[in-house]
Enzyme design. Structure first.
Site, PDB file in Angstrom:
ATOM      1  N   ASP A 221     -11.588  -8.218   6.720  1.00  0.00           N
ATOM      2  CA  ASP A 221     -12.945  -8.258   6.432  1.00  0.00           C
ATOM      3  C   ASP A 221     -13.573  -9.621   6.394  1.00  0.00           C
ATOM      4  O   ASP A 221     -14.936  -9.720   6.504  1.00  0.00           O
ATOM      5  CB  ASP A 221     -13.006  -7.579   4.977  1.00  0.00           C
ATOM      6  CG  ASP A 221     -13.276  -5.956   5.037  1.00  0.00           C
ATOM      7  OD1 ASP A 221     -12.816  -5.417   5.948  1.00  0.00           O
ATOM      8  OD2 ASP A 221     -13.921  -5.510   3.943  1.00  0.00           O
TER       9      ASP A 221
ATOM     10  N   TYR B   2       0.871  -1.146  -0.177  1.00  0.00           N
ATOM     11  CA  TYR B   2      -0.069   0.049  -0.137  1.00  0.00           C
ATOM     12  C   TYR B   2       0.829   1.077  -0.167  1.00  0.00           C
ATOM     13  O   TYR B   2       0.390   2.345  -0.424  1.00  0.00           O
ATOM     14  CB  TYR B   2      -0.799  -0.099   1.317  1.00  0.00           C
ATOM     15  CG  TYR B   2      -2.204  -0.967   1.095  1.00  0.00           C
ATOM     16  CD1 TYR B   2      -2.111  -1.835   0.111  1.00  0.00           C
ATOM     17  CD2 TYR B   2      -3.113  -1.039   2.115  1.00  0.00           C
ATOM     18  CE1 TYR B   2      -3.151  -2.811   0.161  1.00  0.00           C
ATOM     19  CE2 TYR B   2      -4.048  -1.873   2.108  1.00  0.00           C
ATOM     20  CZ  TYR B   2      -4.180  -2.900   0.953  1.00  0.00           C
ATOM     21  OH  TYR B   2      -5.104  -3.557   1.110  1.00  0.00           O
TER      22      TYR B   2
ATOM     23  N   LYS C 220       2.959 -15.459   2.491  1.00  0.00           N
ATOM     24  CA  LYS C 220       2.761 -16.000   1.263  1.00  0.00           C
ATOM     25  C   LYS C 220       4.496 -16.231   0.894  1.00  0.00           C
ATOM     26  O   LYS C 220       4.766 -15.990  -0.194  1.00  0.00           O
ATOM     27  CB  LYS C 220       2.406 -15.097   0.244  1.00  0.00           C
ATOM     28  CG  LYS C 220       2.074 -15.775  -1.150  1.00  0.00           C
ATOM     29  CD  LYS C 220       1.026 -16.911  -1.085  1.00  0.00           C
ATOM     30  CE  LYS C 220       0.494 -17.659  -2.236  1.00  0.00           C
ATOM     31  NZ  LYS C 220      -0.043 -18.929  -2.344  1.00  0.00           N
TER      32      LYS C 220
ATOM     33  N   ASP D  96      -3.318 -18.045   1.668  1.00  0.00           N
ATOM     34  CA  ASP D  96      -4.376 -18.684   0.988  1.00  0.00           C
ATOM     35  C   ASP D  96      -5.185 -19.578   1.858  1.00  0.00           C
ATOM     36  O   ASP D  96      -6.483 -19.817   1.938  1.00  0.00           O
ATOM     37  CB  ASP D  96      -4.054 -19.077  -0.387  1.00  0.00           C
ATOM     38  CG  ASP D  96      -2.775 -19.676  -0.600  1.00  0.00           C
ATOM     39  OD1 ASP D  96      -2.132 -19.657   0.681  1.00  0.00           O
ATOM     40  OD2 ASP D  96      -2.383 -20.247  -1.553  1.00  0.00           O
TER      41      ASP D  96
END
Ligand code: NAD
Length: 362
Positions: free
Chosen positions: A247, A141, A186, A219
């Protein structure tokens, strides 16, 4: 106690939910004889309209001087032109960066009364009590952004120091809970994740031998969070993975409108906001769920002002109101919804009753 609290209403339902949280803070101040000085400032779309800037210098300076900041939400269709030079979300990112708030804490504790509102089966949700610690000022970000006619790129970068401090914060939190941390990355694909995993392992091994650290790929974590949410205590992860997983985790609680967050750095000032956005689809109708913002005010009292009993009292009051079935439209059966004002008044009424935790201190 005397404290300076900056209130940033922002856009959409921001003014409605912050008004609710302010009402609750004022009730706490009266009951416990505290003096909370509230300072209102602009951020987001409202600030762009008034000053041309999503984070006016006066707002940042007021936040830097304050003990804590309570925020509603920013953004909305009025300011979402992708070609616009300034966007409301820039104000929020700049505020987090300007206050050095690198750790975003998002607790998730589904409440018995709202289990039915979750798309997840109730038997999987009972007893869930987890907290996600999301790194907030690094990663993709904030990395360098490039755009040509035919391609685009966003740089994802993390330093050892950035990873160390957020993993440390997660391990410290775990010590006061069930001493279990899952670090999400990841590492099978991303170099930043390989560094993240190495650093997290070292910090936990050298500084927190009493805390169990496990690693999970993002994942499969997305799956486990839904399939066995009770298995998690503290989850620590980088900025974008944390954004997405929280979320998802909000659905365990039944509504985005229920979840609070605290953003903390090395200094005393913290930023407290619900995890939801400005919900333009319901703004101005008095039907937004104020609980996420009210619970954010509880986190403010706990983490920035050290008022644990007062924080616990607010949390108990919200739980009692949910138990009593006073629910906004996002949670209530059709035709039985309470308004934002009614839920807030019910929480305030609960605060006037004897509070289990507070009585120990009174
Ligand atoms: P959103 O969280 O605003 O809304 C998603 C859905 O949840 C909507 O249907 C909304 O009505 C509902 N909802 C959210 N909060 C609720 C509440 N308190 N009570 C009842 N229902 C609630 O997400 P979005 O629609 O993707 O984004 C809307 C705007 O908010 C965008 O401009 C986005 O950039 C911005 N946003 C801001 C923040 C922030 O300020 N921290 C976070 C996320 C999104």
């Amino acid at each position: 106690m005397r404290a300076d609290i900056v209130v940033l209403e922002g856009d959409g339902i921001g003014p409605e939910v912050t008004a609710a949280a302010v009402q609750v803070l004022q009730a706490v101040a009266t009951r416990y004889r505290h003096q909370f000085q509230l300072h209102r400032h602009l951020i987001g779309g409202a600030a762009i309209d008034a000053t041309g800037e999503p984070l006016p210098a006066a707002t940042l300076q007021a936040c830097q001087r304050a003990d804590a900041v309570l925020l509603g939400a920013v953004g909305g269709p009025k300011w979402s032109d992708p070609k616009a030079k300034v966007r409301p979300e820039q104000g929020l990112l700049a505020l987090r960066k300007g206050l050095g708030l690198y750790a975003n804490l998002r607790p998730v504790q589904p409440h018995a009364a709202t289990l039915g509102a979750s798309p997840i089966k109730p038997h999987l949700l009972a007893g869930v009590d987890l907290i996600v610690v999301r790194e907030l000022t690094g990663g993709i970000y904030f990395g360098d952004k490039q755009r040509s006619d035919t391609s685009a790129s966003d740089l994802c970068e993390y330093s050892v120091a950035e990873i160390e401090r957020v993993v440390r914060r997660a391990c410290e939190l775990a010590r006061g809970r069930r001493s279990h941390v899952v670090s999400v990355d990841k590492a099978n694909v991303l170099e930043t994740s390989r560094l993240w995993r190495e650093v997290a392992s070292r910090v936990a091994r050298e500084e927190f031998p009493d805390v169990t650290l496990e690693h999970q790929l993002v994942d499969s974590m997305a799956m486990h969070l839904i399939a066995k949410p009770r298995a998690f205590d503290v989850i620590v992860t980088e900025n974008m993975f944390g954004d997405i997983l929280t979320d998802e985790a909000s659905m365990l609680a039944g509504s985005l409108g229920l979840l609070p967050s605290a953003s903390l750095g090395e200094g005393k000032v913290g930023l407290y906001e619900p995890i939801h956005g400005s919900a333009p689809d319901i703004a101005g109708r008095g039907i937004a769920n104020p609980c996420g913002t009210i619970l954010s005010a509880a986190l403010l009292l706990r983490h920035s002002l050290g008022l644990e009993a007062e924080a616990a009292c607010i949390e108990q009051a919200v739980a009692a109101v949910l138990d009593a079935g006073v629910l906004t439209a996002d949670l209530a059966p059709a035709g039985e919804a309470a308004t934002t004002a009614e839920v807030t008044a019910a929480v305030q009424a609960q605060l006037d009753l004897p509070c289990h935790v507070a009585e120990l201190r009174d």
